[in-house]
Design a protein around this motif. Structure first.
Motif, PDB file in Angstrom:
ATOM      1  N   ASP A  28      51.218 -82.469  39.426  1.00 23.93           N
ATOM      2  CA  ASP A  28      49.785 -82.548  39.729  1.00 23.93           C
ATOM      3  C   ASP A  28      48.927 -82.450  38.475  1.00 23.93           C
ATOM      4  O   ASP A  28      47.710 -82.294  38.552  1.00 23.93           O
ATOM      5  N   ASN A  29      49.558 -82.561  37.301  1.00 20.55           N
ATOM      6  CA  ASN A  29      48.817 -82.513  36.048  1.00 20.55           C
ATOM      7  C   ASN A  29      49.088 -83.716  35.153  1.00 20.55           C
ATOM      8  O   ASN A  29      48.201 -84.248  34.515  1.00 20.55           O
ATOM      9  N   GLY A  30      50.345 -84.152  35.103  1.00 18.93           N
ATOM     10  CA  GLY A  30      50.725 -85.289  34.268  1.00 18.93           C
ATOM     11  C   GLY A  30      51.461 -84.910  33.013  1.00 18.93           C
ATOM     12  O   GLY A  30      52.139 -85.737  32.387  1.00 18.93           O
ATOM     13  N   LEU A  65      53.751 -74.879  35.125  1.00 15.27           N
ATOM     14  CA  LEU A  65      52.321 -75.042  34.875  1.00 15.27           C
ATOM     15  C   LEU A  65      51.628 -75.592  36.111  1.00 15.27           C
ATOM     16  O   LEU A  65      52.195 -76.417  36.837  1.00 15.27           O
ATOM     17  N   ASP A  66      50.372 -75.175  36.326  1.00  9.05           N
ATOM     18  CA  ASP A  66      49.644 -75.635  37.505  1.00  9.05           C
ATOM     19  C   ASP A  66      48.905 -76.940  37.220  1.00  9.05           C
ATOM     20  O   ASP A  66      49.106 -77.571  36.173  1.00  9.05           O
ATOM     21  N   GLU A  67      48.031 -77.333  38.139  1.00 11.32           N
ATOM     22  CA  GLU A  67      47.342 -78.619  38.010  1.00 11.32           C
ATOM     23  C   GLU A  67      46.414 -78.676  36.802  1.00 11.32           C
ATOM     24  O   GLU A  67      46.041 -79.761  36.339  1.00 11.32           O
ATOM     25  N   ASN A  68      46.048 -77.521  36.267  1.00  7.95           N
ATOM     26  CA  ASN A  68      45.188 -77.474  35.079  1.00  7.95           C
ATOM     27  C   ASN A  68      45.977 -77.332  33.789  1.00  7.95           C
ATOM     28  O   ASN A  68      45.386 -77.232  32.704  1.00  7.95           O
ATOM     29  N   ASN A 196      53.086 -92.264  32.707  1.00  6.86           N
ATOM     30  CA  ASN A 196      51.845 -91.781  33.307  1.00  6.86           C
ATOM     31  C   ASN A 196      52.094 -91.417  34.764  1.00  6.86           C
ATOM     32  O   ASN A 196      52.577 -92.240  35.548  1.00  6.86           O
ATOM     33  N   VAL A 197      51.771 -90.199  35.130  1.00  9.05           N
ATOM     34  CA  VAL A 197      51.986 -89.751  36.505  1.00  9.05           C
ATOM     35  C   VAL A 197      51.140 -90.553  37.492  1.00  9.05           C
ATOM     36  O   VAL A 197      51.472 -90.651  38.678  1.00  9.05           O
TER      37      VAL A 197
END
Length: 272
Positions: A28-30, A65-68, A196-197
């Motif tokens: 959810d971050n890439g 790691l989270d989305e941020n 690229n996600v």
């Protein structure tokens, strides 16, 4: 990371989420997808142009790691314990840590992280850590990379000298004249193009398949991927032997030790 990107199809053999507890691979971050592509993307959508360093390698992915792009020490430690637990089942040889951790208010937690990294190293897993992006001040090195692991800083050689945002300007540095000289070496990390996600299929064609990102997180899988090729060619080599070969074959850039370590990764010399 994500299993949706065609360059990574079938590559993750195991996934564990230490953030949201989800079962299926996702990103959810890439950040993770990009790092995985540098490590071992097969370059399918680019005709091999953006192939990773070790396209034949498999992935065991721990999401911390989270989305941020933020994470907690507890998630890091849980992920490391998980790697130790499953290392034999999945024949894990290299642990890539593209996570930078700055100075924490609790020195005890820093020591726990360092001891865990050293424990993994002693168990025969070659640990490669990012120097972090808190530079260029002295002593700005990521906490995780201050022990026995191979610590990778950013430098692009002669590429992008006029780019004010080039990664060497913020790559984490060790202490001048310190007892432990860090980083160990540097590798390119500015505008690295990888998976690229957010790529998507449209009428049989994939769009937006690659993206450029910068930082020591990008330089680290360059070294991890080169190390995977090394262990493939020399399977009986130990962690220390691989580390010394990385150091002794690096190209001296004539920069301070706490900025470049032994120098720039030289893949040709390293593998020959």
């Amino acid at each position: 990371m994500t299993a949706r990107h065609p360059d990574l199809y079938g590559r993750p053999v195991c996934f564990r989420d230490f953030v949201g507890g989800r079962n299926l691979p996702y990103d959810d971050n890439g950040h993770g997808t990009h790092v995985c592509g540098i490590l071992c993307g097969n370059g399918r959508l680019s005709g091999g142009k953006y192939r990773g360093m070790a396209p034949g390698a498999s992935l065991v992915v721990g999401k911390v790691l989270d989305e941020n792009g933020d994470g907690k020490v507890e998630a890091m430690l849980a992920g490391m314990d998980w790697v130790l637990k499953i290392r034999t089942r999945y024949r894990i040889r290299i642990l890539n840590i593209s996570v930078g951790i700055g100075s924490m208010e609790e020195p005890g937690r820093e020591r726990i992280l360092q001891r865990k990294v050293d424990e993994i190293w002693k168990e025969g897993i070659f640990v490669v850590c990012a120097a972090g992006n808190k530079g260029p001040g002295d002593g700005s090195l990521s906490t995780v990379g201050s022990g026995r692991a191979v610590t990778v800083g950013c430098h692009d050689g002669g590429y992008g000298l006029n780019n004010p945002g080039r990664c060497e300007t913020y790559s984490g540095r060790g202490f001048p004249g310190g007892a432990v000289r860090k980083p160990d070496l540097v590798a390119p990390g500015t505008d690295i193009i990888s998976c690229n996600v957010n790529c998507y299929g449209l009428r049989g064609r994939f769009m937006n398949a690659y993206v450029a990102k910068s930082g020591t997180s990008m330089a680290t899988p360059v070294v991890s991927g080169a190390s995977a090729l090394f262990f493939q060619k020399f399977p009986c080599m130990t962690n220390e032997e691989c580390k010394r070969k990385l150091q002794y074959t690096a190209t001296d850039l004539g920069l301070p030790w706490n900025q470049q370590g032994w120098g720039m990764l030289n893949v040709w010399q390293f593998l020959n």
